[in-house]
Motif scaffolding. Structure first.
Motif, short mmCIF file in Angstrom:
data_model
loop_
_atom_site.label_atom_id
_atom_site.label_comp_id
_atom_site.label_asym_id
_atom_site.label_seq_id
_atom_site.Cartn_x
_atom_site.Cartn_y
_atom_site.Cartn_z
N PHE A 275 -5.13 -1.55 2.83
CA PHE A 275 -5.82 -0.34 3.28
C PHE A 275 -7.11 -0.74 4.01
O PHE A 275 -7.40 -0.28 5.12
N TRP B 23 0.81 -1.21 0.00
CA TRP B 23 0.00 0.00 0.00
C TRP B 23 0.85 1.27 0.00
O TRP B 23 0.43 2.31 -0.49
N GLU C 96 -4.03 -2.59 -2.74
CA GLU C 96 -4.83 -1.86 -1.76
C GLU C 96 -5.63 -2.68 -0.74
O GLU C 96 -6.34 -2.10 0.05
#
Lengths: 366, 292, 319
Positions: free
Chosen positions: C194, C134, C191
């Motif tokens: 996240f 990330w 991602e």
């Protein structure tokens, strides 16, 4: 120290009034408790005195100065917060010194005053610590110290004891009272705990819904509550309130219950009852003025025991009387059982009567 | 009593199964996560010849650091450019970060504490910015930069990086200020501080972790930015790393080991920064979204 | 003598004092000083471009960007877009890209958050490693994955062949039927953590006592998750999903570097398409009109986004 005068103070957020036309005078050296349930406007009032929030109307003066438009820093007041609001990054010494530094006092003068305040509050050994290394009671002292070092015109205290445990609270209560006496300080003290207000203050200002309800000495508020709210808020257990109907029978006046029993009133109480707007009258009595009988006596009314709470010295009981709960106290040797039928006798000279419609206390016209 | 024991027993049995599936899942996820990074590193140790083999050498027969030396050797043309890109990236990211934080601190504080007319609207505008991709702003900003003569300068990047850096910084910092008790400032104001002194002397020092976290975010955001740099910069001496390393890539003769070494070098600063300051980083991100 | 100052029931409540807007603005003039620098910067780098994009979308601007020669052409740019078959193809691909990426990133993140919630040796290290994708630049990720996907020397194909799952290397990204999905894998890789970190923070807000109470009541782990944990995650999940969706919708770097939207537009999404129109083909007007449409779509999503992010904001005390 100085007198603090609030005149017609208003704080509204749109249509919501947090403080509604409150006027009161705190005399020089007086300890005044602002007391009321949460949301009654007491903290807002205090913040207005401090200048932390802008007022919507009215004026406030401290000493001979009108401070309505002054910044908090220029009002020369000190404040103790509920969460103490100690500066976490500063040591205790620096916390105490901060208000003096802001006033640009010379260094040695600052040191002298900090040491003196620390001595008074017995926190000299804590001066180098950070607030997070202190216990709740110690933080409380430091917060008091920070208020004390500046010798302000008035102290404002916002629930300063509510974050302490019960034992410490009692101890700090007497310390703050002592603090007030020694300094002859003007103190405005906000609390939701009526017991704190009663035990500590010279005068208490009872607030509800943004309105000041009653402003008087604790003894007077206790003895002569102006309305049903004050009556039920001050005192522990609370004053019992029984809604009844006033009926004239020949020359006598009685309070009649829906169940059919009647309570004859003496001359003074009869006059009071008749001054009500309608025939709805609420009977109020404190536990200490109520007698409990196992058999009917003249002037007593029937009830049924709900709970019994022995405390050792005295036994409290709750009794249902005409659908209302009446708090009574009896000698521990006087045994009561739940659901037992009993007879309740109100002391005619110490009972309270309230107008059932306006909720105001009924008084003899003088 | 029995019910509780039974519940506890079933719970333990059930939890065992769950824990094992959790562990296997984590293991697979770990593989998925690190596999590309490991392959990047292994490839960067290969010679161009060794990389172009099928099946690939899972570990290079003759591992070499040659690709890295080439990148940092300022006497070669590759090294000269790479070092230049690297310095450009450091310069642009640092300046963006400082500017974003300096401008965002008072704004975030005001959004957290004051209730002035238009506050909600302005704060919505700040938050909404995060919704829009760079492309929406690209054409007009390109025109603006051309008009200002900033194309091919770092000024164009720093200014445009504020388009995403500033709103993000304001949002993150506001989360921090929201968590500082308002009574501290009230106490300071009563103690004789002005509103600004209360902010500057009491709140600012307390928000240091927030400022650190916000700075990392701004820095990483600027470091990794690609689209503006790709559009505004055409001169090699101005390029930042994400754009610059494209030169290793060409459709026909890509220098894969060189490219992998360059991406590795490019990733080091942000990964190190992240690992060292992880605590702040994670807190800042979740502060606003999770109410404790 | 007691004094009665006010009585809630009887006292007439006075008319609220109305404070004019101008007065309010004047009263908070110093507050504006704090936000002024930020607002000025944002007006220049955000307000002005938005205005300009809207303006350009109604004009035909020459490729040279000679603004003096631009010609007003009404809604022509919008008509061009909405009647073009490419528009619908790209829109569909954008939806697939956004929805699939968001779904997998969220689900993997949720699984990881749950598995990492319990304390165990090496948990901190593991979390840090999982977070690295990330923080690294999407540019780096794109090049690395492009190399992993390489049609001749790619490690993924090689691994699959060696294990015996396929008999010849697969062409992941130079293939119209797989390119979009190959890119989605990269995006999810980039991602998912996240979502993981957001949900881990959310999990910490689940009161332990509630979980224990549910356990005593005989709830299975699944029931505990569904009835206790999940409801507590709803708020943070909303925010996370929205942020992921917005981020994915706005993706540019991964498709641009890995495929440039190709082959044959099979991995083209809105943002890469707009970029190509503007800077590849210098069709400034059409590109701007695209941006305006995107702007409108985003405003709708943005409404929910802002609502989710500012929940409870006004409850906070003001000085």
């Amino acid at each position: 120290m100085a007198q603090v005068v609030l005149k017609d103070v208003v704080k509204n957020y749109g249509d919501v009034y947090a403080v509604n036309h409150v006027s009161l005078t705190v005399e020089d050296g007086e300890f005044v408790a602002l007391v009321g349930p949460s949301g009654c406007g007491k903290t807002t009032t205090l913040n207005l005195v401090a200048g932390l929030i802008p007022m919507s109307g009215g004026t406030i003066s401290i000493g001979d100065r009108d401070v309505t438009d002054l910044d908090p820093k220029d009002r020369d007041i000190a404040m103790v917060f509920q969460n103490y609001a100690l500066y976490p990054q500063k040591s205790v010494y620096k916390n105490l010194a901060f208000p003096l530094q802001m006033r640009k006092l010379p260094k040695d003068e600052i040191d002298k005053r900090v040491q003196a305040a620390a001595k008074t509050l017995d926190i000299v050994h804590l001066l180098e610590r950070k607030p997070r290394e202190l216990s709740g009671g110690q933080q409380q002292r430091v917060a008091l110290g920070r208020a004390l070092v500046r010798e302000p015109r008035a102290f404002l205290m916002d629930e300063p004891l509510s974050n302490l445990d019960a034992k410490l609270r009692v101890q700090m209560r007497s310390e703050i009272k002592r603090f007030h006496q020694d300094l002859n300080a003007t103190i405005i003290y906000v609390t939701h705990d009526q017991l704190e207000a009663v035990t500590m203050s010279d005068k208490m200002a009872v607030m509800n819904g943004g309105f000041l309800q009653q402003y008087d000495s604790p003894a007077n508020v206790f003895a002569n509550p102006v309305n049903m709210f004050v009556a039920s808020f001050v005192g522990s257990p609370a004053m019992s309130l029984v809604p009844l109907t006033a009926v004239t029978k020949g020359t006598d006046v009685v309070l009649a219950s829906p169940e059919g029993w009647e309570l004859p009133l003496n001359a003074a109480n009869a006059k009071k009852a008749l001054s009500a707007k309608s025939n709805k009258v609420v009977l109020g009595g404190r536990h200490s003025t109520i007698k409990v009988h196992k058999a009917q006596v003249p002037g007593s009314v029937p009830g049924k025991v709900y709970t019994v709470e022995p405390t050792g010295d005295v036994t409290f009981a709750q009794v249902f009387v005409s659908g209302a709960v009446v708090n009574v106290s009896v000698d521990p040797t006087f045994l009561l059982r739940p659901d037992e039928p009993v007879f309740i006798e109100f002391d005619q000279n110490r009972m309270h009567l309230f107008d059932g419609e306006t909720e105001m206390a009924l008084k003899l016209a003088d | 009593m029995t019910a509780i024991t039974e519940a506890a027993v079933t719970q333990r049995k059930g939890a065992g199964g769950w824990r094992w599936s959790g562990r296997i899942f984590l293991l697979l996820l770990l593989g998925f996560t690190v596999m590309p990074m490991i392959w990047m590193f292994i490839t960067s140790l290969k010679t161009g010849f060794a990389a172009m083999q099928y099946p690939p050498q899972w570990w290079p027969s003759e591992p070499t650091l040659e690709n890295y030396w080439r990148l940092i050797d300022p006497s070669g043309s590759v090294g000269r450019d790479f070092v230049q890109y690297f310095l450009n990236s450091v310069w642009v990211s640092t300046l963006t970060t400082i500017l974003a934080v300096v401008v965002a601190v008072p704004a975030a504080y005001a959004f957290s504490r004051f209730r002035f007319p238009g506050r909600t609207f302005l704060f919505f505008a700040v938050l909404l910015r995060n919704m829009f991709p760079a492309v929406v702003f690209l054409v007009p900003l390109f025109i603006l930069m051309k008009a200002l003569g900033l194309v091919n300068t770092h000024g164009s990047l720093i200014l445009t990086y504020l388009t995403f850096g500033l709103p993000l910084a304001i949002w993150l910092l506001k989360g921090f200020y929201d968590n500082i008790p308002v009574q501290l400032e009230q106490a300071a104001r009563i103690d004789g501080a002005t509103r600004f002194q209360a902010f500057f002397l009491i709140v600012m020092p307390l928000s240091t972790p927030g400022i650190i976290a916000t700075s990392i975010y701004s820095f990483i955001g600027a470091w990794n930015e690609y689209i503006y740099a790709y559009t505004f910069l055409t001169r090699h001496d101005q390029m930042t790393l994400p754009v610059g390393i494209q030169r290793f890539f060409s459709e026909n003769a890509t220098d894969w080991p060189g490219l992998m070494a360059a991406t590795f070098m490019m990733s080091i600063p942000v990964v190190v920064l992240f690992l060292v300051l992880q605590r702040y980083f994670v807190r800042a991100l979740t502060e606003g979204a999770v109410k404790h | 003598m007691s004094t009665v100052q006010g009585q809630a029931i009887f006292r007439d409540v006075p008319e609220p004092k109305r404070v004019g807007l101008r007065q309010k603005v004047w009263n908070s003039r110093f507050d504006y000083l704090y936000v002024a620098p930020a607002i000025i910067v944002m007006l220049i780098v955000i307000g002005y471009p938005i205005y300009y994009t809207i303006e350009l979308s109604f004009f035909n601007t020459p490729a040279s960007l000679a603004l003096s020669a631009k010609q007003f052409n009404g809604l022509d740019n919008y008509v061009t877009i909405l009647t073009s078959p490419i528009f619908w193809k790209v829109t569909w691909q954008t939806v697939v890209w956004t929805v699939v990426s968001t779904f997998f990133a969220f689900m993997i993140g949720l699984g990881a958050a749950l598995a990492l919630h319990r304390e165990f040796a090496g948990r901190g290290v593991l979390r840090a490693i999982l977070l690295i994708p990330w923080v690294v630049s999407a540019v780096a990720a794109s090049y690395v994955w492009k190399w992993l996907y390489h049609s001749d020397f790619g490690a993924i194909s090689a691994m699959l062949t060696q294990v015996g799952l396929v008999d010849k290397p697969i062409n992941f990204i130079d293939n119209t039927s797989t390119s979009l999905y190959a890119l989605i894998v990269v995006n999810v890789w980039k991602e998912f953590s996240f979502a993981m970190i957001m949900l881990m923070a959310g999990l910490q807000t689940v009161p332990d006592t509630l979980l224990r109470a549910a356990q005593v009541d005989g709830a299975s782990p699944w029931q505990r998750f569904w009835h206790v944990t999940f409801p507590h995650l709803r708020g943070v999940s909303m925010v996370t999903l929205l942020l992921l969706a917005v981020q994915n919708f706005n993706s540019f770097i991964i498709p641009w570097i890995m495929t440039g939207g190709g082959p044959a537009g099979s991995s083209d999404i809105w943002i890469t398409h707009i970029y190509q129109l503007a800077f590849g083909r210098q069709r400034w007007g059409v590109a701007s009109a695209y941006a305006v449409i995107l702007f409108i779509v985003m405003m709708v999503l943005g409404y929910f986004y802002v609502r989710a992010l500012t929940k409870g904001d006004d409850a906070r005390a003001a000085t």
